[in-house]
Every structure is written in structure tokens, then in C-alpha cells.
Enzyme design. Structure first.
Site, short mmCIF file in Angstrom:
data_model
loop_
_atom_site.label_atom_id
_atom_site.label_comp_id
_atom_site.label_asym_id
_atom_site.label_seq_id
_atom_site.Cartn_x
_atom_site.Cartn_y
_atom_site.Cartn_z
N HIS A 242 37.00 -26.09 -39.23
CA HIS A 242 37.17 -27.13 -40.24
C HIS A 242 38.62 -27.59 -40.45
O HIS A 242 38.98 -28.71 -40.11
CB HIS A 242 36.61 -26.64 -41.58
CG HIS A 242 35.21 -26.13 -41.53
ND1 HIS A 242 34.11 -26.94 -41.31
CD2 HIS A 242 34.72 -24.86 -41.66
CE1 HIS A 242 33.01 -26.20 -41.31
NE2 HIS A 242 33.34 -24.94 -41.52
O1 RIB Z 1 33.49 -25.98 -46.00
C1 RIB Z 1 34.58 -25.60 -45.20
C2 RIB Z 1 35.82 -25.45 -46.02
O2 RIB Z 1 35.62 -24.42 -47.00
C3 RIB Z 1 37.04 -25.00 -45.20
O3 RIB Z 1 38.21 -25.49 -45.79
C4 RIB Z 1 37.00 -23.51 -45.33
O4 RIB Z 1 38.29 -22.90 -45.19
C5 RIB Z 1 36.54 -23.36 -46.76
O5 RIB Z 1 37.67 -23.53 -47.60
#
Ligand code: RIB
Ligand code: CA
Length: 312
Positions: A242
Site C-alpha cells: 500500500h
Molecule cells: O489499508 C492499508 C493501510 O492501512 C496502509 O497504510 C497500512 O499501513 C495501514 O495503515
């Protein structure tokens, strides 16, 4: 052109890789500071993990700040089930020696934006938006001084990951997200729609290991831990990565495509709390407040990460 940025983050393995991508790109990124927020794990761990990551990159000079330890108006929800107890499970690293800054992260954000020339600082947010929204409420004048907020959060076609409707960063503090999305600040959103097309497949993880560096081995270890939950959940050949998409967008926007649309945040319904309602098809006349990214050149994304992290 070098971009001055503040990274706001809740490390988490993927946050940590995003920080490394920034630190491996000194020609393009002037990292003014890292502000930590409670999210994946509590604040005492996110501030630890941010410093562990800076020391891993041999950058103990980076200023790391503690921000808010809970959402603006809700109890904290964490994600140890994904990131492990420490938030940085997957490779044992020493406790940090570098200090945490005395100043509160929210005050650092405000002070930096009021000091730097207007429109020259970008906020790269990788976690719940509590620090950003708190800064906007404490000093409304900073809204017009922010060049852009590039954030990892939300979902539309991909739907939610922490609930059927919501992505974690938005779900944890929906009021903070609503404050940002109604602020008029230029927003670029990297949602699950994009990150789920950037899977850390075995060859991509191996590429970090094959760098032959300590940092490469650590990144491969983090990914090996981080991916187990999502691979089981989605039955996929790797976990979505992500947060590094935020820094990758800053460095190589050509790797991404999206659409400037209206995005609103659900803050009242318990069923759909934190849902990012994106008017992708333009069926309303609501203000188009966000560049909502929908696609990514995943091979290019991973090549960029390995190339830059190889430098550390
Ligand atoms: O949903 C993914 C996000 O949530 C990313 O930023 C992960 O690190 C968590 O913070
Ligand atoms: Ca994060």
C-alpha cells in the site's frame, strides 16, 4: 525538481518501505520530517518503528515526531493481526538510539507550513489522518499553504479491507478524513483500487533479497511477514503493497492513472463508517475534490522501489 515533503505515518512494514523509498531518492525528495500517528499499532510503537527505519537507512538525522495517540473522536483501532505485535515484525532490528523530537507532530506540521513558502510543501500521508486534520483545525490558515496531500487511503471498486465498506486508514478516523476531503486542499488518493494491483509476488520479494544488501534483506523479511495475512485472505500470489505507492506517485506519476472526481467520507453509519464514496461516473454535481488513482504500472512500481532501495 526536489519536492519538500512531510511523511505522516503509522509504521507498519509498508509504511517503512515507503520511508525507505523516500530516503533512497534524495535528488527528488527533501524529507523535512516524519510525523507519527497511532494506527497499525499504538503511537509508542509507530514512533519507535519510524526511528528504526531511519536508522536502518543510516539516517539518524531525520526528525521524527510523535503526533496524535488516538483518533479525533473515536477509540483507536489497530491492526496487529496484519503487522504483528510490534508493527514491524518480519526482521529483528535493534531498538532505536536516535531521539524522538520534543515538539508535537501536529505543531511541527503547522510550524513548517507557516515557515516554508506557501505552496512548496507536500504532505505524504500513510496512516489515519488524525494529525493532518488536527493541524487544520488548530491552524486553519495552513490549508491554503499546502502544495498537495498525497494519501494512501480509501477504496471504491475494491471495497473495504477492515470492514466490507471501509479501508483501514479512513475507517480509524473518518472525521479526520472528512475534514481533509472538505478542505479544498489539492488531494491525490492512492486507494485499495490501486494498491491491490501492486502485489508483492515472490519474484518481486526475491528482487529485494537479491540486492545483496542488509536493507534489501530487511525489506524482503518485512514483506514475507506482512503478506501472510492478505495472501490467506485473498488467496492471492502476494500481498498488496500500500504505502510505497504514495512516494512512487510523487517520484513517477507516469506510473499511475486516475480520475478527478468527488469523494465523500461516511462518518455516521456504523455499517459503512469510513467508506470513501467516489463519484467515479460523475452522476452528481458534487465538487471534484480528489484525484482518485485507479491503476498502476506494477512492474514499474517494483522496479523503482528496488532501484532506490538498492542505494541504501
Ligand atoms: O489499508 C492499508 C493501510 O492501512 C496502509 O497504510 C497500512 O499501513 C495501514 O495503515
Ligand atoms: Ca500505513
Amino acid at each position: 525538481m526536489t519536492r519538500k515533503i512531510i511523511i505522516d505515518t503509522d509504521p507498519g512494514q509498508d509504511d517503512a518501505i515507503a520511508i525507505l523509498l523516500a530516503l533512497g531518492s534524495p535528488e527528488e525528495v527533501d524529507l523535512l520530517g516524519i510525523t507519527c500517528v497511532a494506527g497499525n499499532v499504538p503511537l509508542d510503537l509507530t514512533t519507535r518503528n519510524a526511528r528504526v527505519t531511519c536508522e536502518l537507512a543510516n539516517r539518524p538525522d531525520i526528525k521524527v515526531f510523535a503526533g496524535c495517540d488516538r483518533p479525533m473522536g473515536r477509540d483507536l483501532v489497530t491492526a496487529e493481526h496484519v503487522h504483528g505485535r510490534t508493527g514491524l515484525d518480519g526482521y529483528d532490528l535493534p531498538e532505536p538510539k536516535m531521539p524522538l523530537q520534543e515538539q508535537h507532530g501536529v505543531d511541527f506540521i503547522i510550524e513548517t507550513l507557516q515557515r516554508e513558502p506557501s505552496g512548496t510543501v507536500t504532505l505524504c500521508t500513510l496512516g489515519p489522518l488524525t494529525n493532518i486534520a488536527t493541524a487544520l483545525q488548530k491552524a486553519p490558515d495552513i490549508a491554503g499553504r499546502i502544495q498537495e496531500v498525497i494519501l494512501m487511503g480509501g477504496a471504491y471498486f475494491e471495497v473495504g479491507n477492515i470492514t466490507p465498506a471501509a479501508e483501514f486508514n479512513i475507517f480509524v478516523d473518518p472525521e479526520a478524513a472528512a475534514t481533509l476531503f472538505t478542505s479544498g486542499i489539492p488531494l491525490t488518493v492512492l486507494p485499495l483500487d490501486t494498491t491491490h494491483k501492486a502485489l508483492a509476488t515472490p519474484p518481486r520479494v526475491a528482487a529485494f533479497q537479491q540486492l545483496g544488501t542488509h536493507v534489501g534483506a530487511v525489506v524482503a523479511g518485512w514483506l514475507g511477514f506482512f503478506e501472510r495475512f492478505d495472501m490467506e485472505k485473498y488467496g492471492s500470489d502476494g500481498a498488496p503493497l500500500h504505502d510505497p505507492t504514495v512516494l512512487a506517485y510523487l517520484l513517477r506519476p507516469d506510473l499511475f492513472t486516475g480520475r478527478h472526481v468527488n469523494v465523500e467520507i461516511e462518518t455516521t453509519s456504523p455499517l459503512t463508517r469510513g467508506m470513501t464514496v467516489a463519484d467515479w461516473w460523475g452522476v452528481t454535481d458534487r465538487d471534484r475534490n480528489a484525484m482518485f488513482i485507479g491503476d498502476i504500472d506494477a512492474d514499474g512500481f517494483y522496479a523503482l522501489q528496488t532501484e532506490r532501495i538498492a542505494r541504501l
